[in-house]
Design an enzyme around this catalytic site. Structure first.
Site, PDB file in Angstrom:
ATOM      1  N   GLY A  98       0.804  -1.227   0.000  1.00 23.61           N
ATOM      2  CA  GLY A  98       0.000   0.000   0.000  1.00 23.61           C
ATOM      3  C   GLY A  98       0.835   1.274   0.000  1.00 23.61           C
ATOM      4  CE1 TYR A 150      -9.130 -11.243 -15.375  1.00 22.06           C
ATOM      5  CE2 TYR A 150      -8.726 -11.422 -17.737  1.00 22.06           C
ATOM      6  CZ  TYR A 150      -9.561 -11.572 -16.651  1.00 22.06           C
ATOM      7  OH  TYR A 150     -10.822 -12.059 -16.825  1.00 22.06           O
ATOM      8  CG  ASP A 171      -0.588   3.250  -6.605  1.00 21.65           C
ATOM      9  OD1 ASP A 171      -1.584   2.903  -5.946  1.00 21.65           O
ATOM     10  OD2 ASP A 171       0.503   2.664  -6.536  1.00 21.65           O
ATOM     11  CD  GLU A 181       3.323   4.368  -5.007  1.00 19.27           C
ATOM     12  OE1 GLU A 181       2.449   5.251  -5.205  1.00 19.27           O
ATOM     13  OE2 GLU A 181       3.072   3.157  -5.069  1.00 19.27           O
ATOM     14  CB  ILE A 239      17.050  -7.245 -11.211  1.00 27.41           C
ATOM     15  CG1 ILE A 239      17.749  -8.372 -10.454  1.00 27.41           C
ATOM     16  CG2 ILE A 239      17.892  -6.790 -12.409  1.00 27.41           C
ATOM     17  CD1 ILE A 239      17.985  -9.619 -11.271  1.00 27.41           C
ATOM     18  CB  THR A 270      11.133  -4.667   9.350  1.00 28.61           C
ATOM     19  OG1 THR A 270       9.769  -4.784   9.015  1.00 28.61           O
ATOM     20  CG2 THR A 270      11.501  -3.193   9.470  1.00 28.61           C
ATOM     21  CB  CYS A 326     -16.190   3.375 -22.021  1.00 26.36           C
ATOM     22  SG  CYS A 326     -15.093   3.834 -23.371  1.00 26.36           S
ATOM     23  N   GLY A 384     -19.764  -0.051 -22.087  1.00 23.03           N
ATOM     24  CA  GLY A 384     -21.111  -0.250 -21.528  1.00 23.03           C
ATOM     25  C   GLY A 384     -22.137   0.608 -22.247  1.00 23.03           C
ATOM     26  CD  GLN A 433     -18.021   1.775 -27.649  1.00 26.11           C
ATOM     27  OE1 GLN A 433     -17.628   0.622 -27.786  1.00 26.11           O
ATOM     28  NE2 GLN A 433     -17.218   2.823 -27.812  1.00 26.11           N
ATOM     29  CG  HIS A 456     -13.441   5.856 -18.816  1.00 26.69           C
ATOM     30  ND1 HIS A 456     -13.641   4.531 -18.491  1.00 26.69           N
ATOM     31  CD2 HIS A 456     -13.070   5.867 -20.112  1.00 26.69           C
ATOM     32  CE1 HIS A 456     -13.395   3.772 -19.545  1.00 26.69           C
ATOM     33  NE2 HIS A 456     -13.046   4.565 -20.549  1.00 26.69           N
ATOM     34  CD  GLU A 508     -14.626   4.935 -14.976  1.00 30.72           C
ATOM     35  OE1 GLU A 508     -15.601   5.616 -15.334  1.00 30.72           O
ATOM     36  OE2 GLU A 508     -14.015   4.159 -15.743  1.00 30.72           O
TER      37      GLU A 508
HETATM   38  N1  GLN Z   1     -13.498  -0.903 -26.838  1.00 32.67           N
HETATM   39  C1  GLN Z   1     -14.253   0.304 -26.898  1.00 32.67           C
HETATM   40  C2  GLN Z   1     -13.577   1.380 -27.732  1.00 32.67           C
HETATM   41  O1  GLN Z   1     -12.387   1.326 -27.954  1.00 32.67           O
HETATM   42  C3  GLN Z   1     -14.554   0.823 -25.494  1.00 32.67           C
HETATM   43  C4  GLN Z   1     -13.353   1.225 -24.731  1.00 32.67           C
HETATM   44  C5  GLN Z   1     -13.585   1.366 -23.253  1.00 32.67           C
HETATM   45  O2  GLN Z   1     -14.556   0.852 -22.711  1.00 32.67           O
HETATM   46  N2  GLN Z   1     -12.676   2.022 -22.566  1.00 32.67           N
HETATM   47  O3  GLN Z   1     -14.210   2.287 -28.160  1.00 32.67           O
END
Ligand code: GLN
Length: 538
Positions: free
Chosen positions: A18, A56, A73, A143, A151, A194, A383, A385, A387, A509, A511
């Site tokens: 963290g 992932y 971060d 950071e 390495i 530590t 995004c 979502g 589409q 986006h 968020e």
């Molecule tokens: N794959 C889609 C695009 O490139 C949506 C991208 C995303 O959701 N960030 O437009």
């Protein structure tokens, strides 16, 4: 010459301790005392930026206003400090080498042998200073990603050593974050890892100024004394960082441990005022004492790794607190939504279809949108979502059964989502999508305008495809309205279905801009709609 002071945060023993949260929490305390602070992250991997990394492996790719694809971060830094970061706040080994090698090709080294020391380390030091030289910040927290002893991290650690030597101990300090594990069989906290980690750092020529020890149990004075002795530190510079209920507790925990005061003493800076954390505490009070609860289905492709949607999860925490509502997120794998879709998701109070790339899980997301639309469950598409919402509407309302995004089906007869013109000629990956902040003009009668309480907004983007404007008329007539438009390019940024309690799809986006002090209006609106929906059901 800038007079900024520099704090480096290194990590030892293990990753995931963290560092980002400790850096952000310290920055918050210093900011609350009246200093202007920024945080930058130096990552030791060879990718030029995290834009090409699979979520992932590395979690979400965070995008800044100026269009940098960065480490997640930076999201914490913005959420804690409420100050935007930029291209300069995230630097990788790849970027450093890329610069040095390009300069070598341009002949800038005049025949010299180009080496890690001094050329790479010089370039790293130049980047350490870049934000300091803007004159905007009193304190720069840096950071260093990874662990001391890796390495890959060696050139960065060596650069920190040189930098501290050149700038002086009163201008540069190093905070080392380590782990003090609890050994169940011995019933004890163990300091050996530590000790080793500090020794490792010392072997690189760096004496840490402060140790922050992650622990599951309180550190007794005896343990602090022991760690201090082995680390050449005063006891009050051994700081406990105990596991917290929420990351947003950490600034207060660090204040209790006087981390900010120790830092200011070491840097020869005044304490100024007591940190003013009233609004922060108010937020925590609401977060911890919810009066209601909702369940949101988050439909995504990378649900096994929650970090892949980090900013969405945090935005829900902020929006939940404003509404004094606990938001439970159920992470649902979109690939599984090919059958029993209604049974799987119809009971939720809200459905969010997440951003993403590629074909896998696309049809499941479309199925989720259909349930949300038909059953008037609050829906939020971000995004990809958004589409999906556009494609679903085409197939099931506009009678265009083969409609698709050309990302999934390049030969669809109805490319309702299509690649942006300027994207068609791009072949390089990394930094080539439509990235960063763009303005958006919103219809004043829309739900979005009411949520934002504004008709002109700016939001961050990361995509290659867009709503195909040739279909605008058809959509508007059938009830899915493009309510948000980029005033410069005409690109559709927000769609809404008016005859629905909350059906909002956004190409950007949101968020990424939600912070503790400024919870994102669309998340606040979506949570409120879900809350109302849940009350109606009961
Ligand atoms: N794959 C889609 C695009 O490139 C949506 C991208 C995303 O959701 N960030 O437009």
């Amino acid at each position: 010459m800038s007079s900024s002071k520099y704090i480096f945060v290194t990590g030892g023993v293990t990753s995931s301790l963290g560092k980002g949260i400790i850096s952000a929490s310290l920055a918050k305390l210093l900011q609350a005392r009246g200093y202007s602070v920024t945080i930058q992250k130096f990552d030791p991997y060879i990718n030029v930026d995290p834009g090409t990394l699979n979520p992932y492996e590395h979690g979400e790719c965070y995008v800044t206003d100026d269009g940098a694809e960065t480490d997640l971060d930076l999201g914490h830094y913005e959420r804690f400090l409420n100050v935007p970061t930029s291209q300069d706040n995230n630097v990788t080994t790849g970027r450093i080498y890329f610069k040095v090698i390009s300069e070598e090709r341009q002949g800038k080294f005049l025949g010299k042998t180009v080496q890690v020391v001094p050329h790479i380390t010089d370039e790293i030091k130049k980047n350490f200073k870049a934000l300091g030289q803007t004159g905007k910040f009193d304190i720069i927290i840096t950071e260093i990603g990874g662990c001391v002893g890796d390495i890959e991290a060696l050139p960065f650690i060596e650069a920190v050593r040189q930098f501290k030597w050149e700038m002086g101990d009163r201008n540069v300090i190093v905070i080392h974050l380590t782990l003090v594990p609890y050994l169940k069989s011995a019933g004890e906290l163990k300091t050996k890892p530590t000790q080793h980690s500090v020794r490792n750092l010392s072997e690189s020529g760096i004496q840490p100024d402060i140790l922050v020890c992650r622990t599951e149990f309180h550190l007794s004075q005896d343990i602090r004394k022991k760690i201090a002795l082995f680390s050449n530190l005063q006891q009050n510079c051994v700081i406990e960082s105990i596991d917290a209920e929420t990351i947003y507790d950490v600034p207060l925990l660090m204040k209790k441990e006087k981390l900010d005061i120790r830092v200011l003493q070491k840097l020869n800076l005044e304490e100024k005022q007591e940190p003013n954390l009233d609004t922060w505490k108010e937020f925590l009070g609401k977060l911890k004492n919810p009066t209601s609860e909702i369940n949101i289905a988050l439909i995504g492709k990378y649900v096994e790794l929650k970090d892949a949607y980090k900013s969405i999860a945090e935005a829900f925490i902020h929006a939940g607190a404003v509404n004094e509502c606990k938001v439970n997120i159920e992470w649902i794998q979109s690939e599984k939504l090919l059958e029993n879709v209604y049974e799987t998701i119809a009971n939720y109070d809200g459905i969010l279809v997440a951003p993403g790339f590629g074909e896998r899980g696309f049809e499941g997301k479309i199925n989720a949108v259909k349930i949300a639309r038909e059953h008037k469950i609050p829906f939020f598409g971000i995004c990809l979502g958004m589409q999906c919402a556009v494609v679903e509407f085409a197939r099931n309302v506009l009678f265009l059964p083969e409609a698709a995004s050309t990302e999934m089906n390049p030969s669809t007869p109805d490319p309702v989502i299509d690649m942006m013109e300027e994207q068609k000629k791009i072949t390089q990956k990394g930094g080539t999508m439509r990235l960063g902040a763009f303005p958006c003009q919103i219809d004043e009668n829309s739900k979005s305008a009411k949520a934002y309480q504004s008709t002109l907004i700016s939001e961050r983007h990361r995509h290659r495809y867009e709503f195909n404007s040739n279909y605008k008329e058809k959509y508007t007539q059938a009830g899915m309205i493009p309510v948000g438009i980029n005033p410069e390019t005409g690109l559709v940024e927000i769609v809404e279905i008016q005859e629905h309690p909350w059906f909002v799809g956004v190409q950007f986006h949101p968020e990424l801009k939600s912070t503790v002090l400024n919870p994102h209006p669309l998340f606040v609106g979506f949570v409120r709609a879900a809350l109302e929906f849940s009350k109606l059901k009961n």
